[in-house]
Design a protein around this motif. Structure first.
Motif, mmCIF file in Angstrom:
data_model
loop_
_atom_site.group_PDB
_atom_site.id
_atom_site.type_symbol
_atom_site.label_atom_id
_atom_site.label_comp_id
_atom_site.label_asym_id
_atom_site.label_seq_id
_atom_site.Cartn_x
_atom_site.Cartn_y
_atom_site.Cartn_z
ATOM 1 N N UNK A 1 5.909 9.160 -27.833
ATOM 2 C CA UNK A 1 4.856 9.872 -27.107
ATOM 3 C C UNK A 1 4.628 11.276 -27.626
ATOM 4 N N UNK A 2 4.504 12.204 -26.680
ATOM 5 C CA UNK A 2 4.189 13.581 -27.043
ATOM 6 C C UNK A 2 5.298 14.240 -27.855
ATOM 7 N N UNK A 3 6.532 13.738 -27.750
ATOM 8 C CA UNK A 3 7.626 14.300 -28.543
ATOM 9 C C UNK A 3 7.364 14.095 -30.027
ATOM 10 N N UNK A 4 6.884 12.909 -30.389
ATOM 11 C CA UNK A 4 6.526 12.638 -31.786
ATOM 12 C C UNK A 4 5.348 13.497 -32.214
ATOM 13 N N UNK A 5 4.411 13.712 -31.301
ATOM 14 C CA UNK A 5 3.252 14.560 -31.607
ATOM 15 C C UNK A 5 3.694 15.991 -31.894
ATOM 16 N N UNK A 6 4.598 16.514 -31.081
ATOM 17 C CA UNK A 6 5.085 17.882 -31.256
ATOM 18 C C UNK A 6 5.837 18.018 -32.580
ATOM 19 N N UNK A 7 6.681 17.036 -32.891
ATOM 20 C CA UNK A 7 7.508 17.101 -34.100
ATOM 21 C C UNK A 7 6.722 16.809 -35.373
ATOM 22 N N UNK A 8 5.693 15.990 -35.253
ATOM 23 C CA UNK A 8 4.954 15.583 -36.440
ATOM 24 C C UNK A 8 5.611 14.426 -37.177
ATOM 25 N N UNK A 9 6.559 13.785 -36.532
ATOM 26 C CA UNK A 9 7.208 12.593 -37.096
ATOM 27 C C UNK A 9 7.687 11.711 -35.951
ATOM 28 N N UNK A 10 7.898 10.440 -36.265
ATOM 29 C CA UNK A 10 8.332 9.482 -35.249
ATOM 30 C C UNK A 10 9.757 8.993 -35.481
ATOM 31 N N UNK A 11 10.175 8.962 -36.731
ATOM 32 C CA UNK A 11 11.498 8.416 -37.058
ATOM 33 C C UNK A 11 12.106 9.185 -38.219
ATOM 34 N N UNK A 12 13.412 9.475 -38.085
ATOM 35 C CA UNK A 12 14.167 10.169 -39.122
ATOM 36 C C UNK A 12 15.622 9.761 -39.055
ATOM 37 N N UNK A 13 16.314 9.912 -40.160
ATOM 38 C CA UNK A 13 17.768 9.711 -40.184
ATOM 39 C C UNK A 13 18.401 11.099 -40.187
#
Length: 78
Positions: free
Chosen positions: A8-20
């Motif tokens: 959701x908005x957390x991915x929007x704020x960070x500019x990414x959805x998945x990371x290691x």
């Protein structure tokens, strides 16, 4: 290493959805994510939940190699 997912908005704020991200504990992941002040503030917001390997956790949690850590904003529905 943990697979970190933002929804959701957390991915929007960070500019990414998945990371290691490297870390043995959930706190290590939070510290790594705190480098982005806007994301750190969003993660500390009310209603944000964390799941480790698809189980909601509160507080600290140990991570196994390859754990999945998901940060989820509050849900709304109707």
């Amino acid at each position: 290493m943990a697979r970190v997912l933002l929804f959701g908005r957390l991915a929007d704020v960070a500019g990414w959805r998945e990371r290691v991200i490297e870390g043995d504990r959930l706190g290590d992941i939070r510290v790594a994510l705190a480098d982005d002040l806007a994301l750190a503030e969003a993660l500390a917001g009310p209603g944000v939940q964390v799941a480790v390997d698809r189980v909601i956790v509160r507080g600290e949690a140990a991570l196994a190699a390859g754990s999945e850590v998901a940060f989820m904003p509050p849900m709304s529905g109707g």
